[in-house]
Design a protein around this motif. Structure first.
Motif, short mmCIF file in Angstrom:
data_model
loop_
_atom_site.label_atom_id
_atom_site.label_comp_id
_atom_site.label_asym_id
_atom_site.label_seq_id
_atom_site.Cartn_x
_atom_site.Cartn_y
_atom_site.Cartn_z
N SER A 78 0.90 -1.22 0.26
CA SER A 78 0.01 -0.02 -0.01
C SER A 78 0.82 1.28 0.06
O SER A 78 0.30 2.42 -0.27
CB SER A 78 -0.89 0.08 1.15
OG SER A 78 -0.14 0.11 2.29
N GLY A 79 2.16 1.09 0.58
CA GLY A 79 2.80 2.48 0.60
C GLY A 79 2.59 3.30 1.98
O GLY A 79 3.23 4.37 1.89
N ASP A 80 1.95 2.71 2.68
CA ASP A 80 1.67 3.32 3.90
C ASP A 80 2.49 2.90 5.14
O ASP A 80 3.27 1.75 4.87
CB ASP A 80 0.13 3.27 4.45
CG ASP A 80 -1.09 3.97 3.42
OD1 ASP A 80 -0.43 5.00 2.96
OD2 ASP A 80 -1.97 3.25 3.40
N SER A 81 3.01 3.53 6.24
CA SER A 81 3.59 3.03 7.32
C SER A 81 2.65 1.97 7.92
O SER A 81 1.48 1.88 8.21
CB SER A 81 3.54 4.10 8.33
OG SER A 81 4.46 5.19 7.94
N THR A 82 3.32 0.81 8.62
CA THR A 82 2.80 -0.41 9.14
C THR A 82 3.86 -0.83 10.25
O THR A 82 4.77 -0.41 10.25
CB THR A 82 2.66 -1.28 8.04
OG1 THR A 82 2.23 -2.46 8.42
CG2 THR A 82 4.11 -1.92 7.41
N ARG A 83 3.31 -1.59 11.06
CA ARG A 83 3.84 -2.33 12.01
C ARG A 83 4.42 -3.68 11.62
O ARG A 83 3.75 -4.25 10.64
CB ARG A 83 2.96 -2.40 13.36
CG ARG A 83 2.71 -0.97 13.98
CD ARG A 83 2.01 -1.16 15.10
NE ARG A 83 0.67 -1.77 15.08
CZ ARG A 83 0.09 -2.22 15.87
NH1 ARG A 83 0.50 -2.60 16.97
NH2 ARG A 83 -1.21 -2.75 15.44
N ILE A 84 5.23 -4.11 12.25
CA ILE A 84 5.76 -5.52 11.76
C ILE A 84 5.60 -6.59 13.05
O ILE A 84 5.50 -6.37 14.01
CB ILE A 84 7.28 -5.53 11.76
CG1 ILE A 84 7.75 -4.15 10.69
CG2 ILE A 84 7.78 -6.67 11.16
CD1 ILE A 84 9.08 -3.80 10.68
N GLY A 85 5.41 -7.74 12.33
CA GLY A 85 4.90 -8.86 13.16
C GLY A 85 5.69 -10.12 12.77
O GLY A 85 6.39 -10.14 11.73
N PHE A 86 5.82 -11.00 13.76
CA PHE A 86 6.81 -12.34 13.41
C PHE A 86 5.78 -13.46 13.37
O PHE A 86 5.04 -13.48 14.38
CB PHE A 86 7.95 -12.43 14.18
CG PHE A 86 9.14 -11.51 14.16
CD1 PHE A 86 10.13 -11.72 13.06
CD2 PHE A 86 9.15 -10.37 14.80
CE1 PHE A 86 10.94 -10.78 12.94
CE2 PHE A 86 10.17 -9.60 14.46
CZ PHE A 86 11.19 -9.60 13.55
#
Length: 104
Positions: A78-86
Motif C-alpha cells: 500500500s505504501g503506508d506506514s505499518t507495524r511488523i509482526g513475526f
C-alpha cells in the motif's frame, strides 16, 4: 538488547524529529545503539581534513544515524506506514506487515 524489526535494505519513513516524513532505504543498522542510517535523510555537514582518500578536504555532507523508535517500515503493497509482526509460515519464521498481512 531488544529485538530489532528493521533491517538493512528496508524502505522506512521517519516519524519523529526534524526530518519527519522523509522516506529512504536503510543503509545500515547499529544493534548496540539501536540506530539506523537512512539513505538521504538526517544529513549533517562534517569537516574533514585532507587525506589520501579525500585530498581536497573541506565540508562533507553525511547521513547521521536515526533512532529505531523514530522509524516506521513502509508497507510494500500500500505504501503506508505499518507495524511488523513475526510468525511461522511453512516452517520458517518470517516478518509480515500487520496492515496487509504480506511477508516482507
Amino acid at each position: 538488547m531488544m529485538k530489532l524489526k528493521i533491517k538493512a535494505g528496508d524502505t522506512v519513513r521517519i516519524i519523529a524529529g526534524d526530518h519527519k516524513g522523509t522516506e529512504g532505504k536503510v543503509v545500515s543498522v547499529d544493534r548496540e545503539k539501536n540506530k539506523a542510517i537512512v539513505e538521504g535523510a538526517n544529513m549533517v555537514s562534517k569537516h574533514e581534513k585532507p587525506s589520501a582518500k579525500n585530498p581536497q578536504g573541506g565540508i562533507v555532507k553525511k547521513e547521521a544515524p536515526v533512532h529505531i523508535s523514530n522509524l516506521s517500515l513502509i508497507d510494500p503493497k500500500s505504501g503506508d506506514s505499518t507495524r511488523i509482526g513475526f510468525e511461522e509460515r511453512d516452517g520458517k519464521k518470517v516478518r509480515f506487515s500487520k496492515k496487509s498481512n504480506e511477508v516482507i
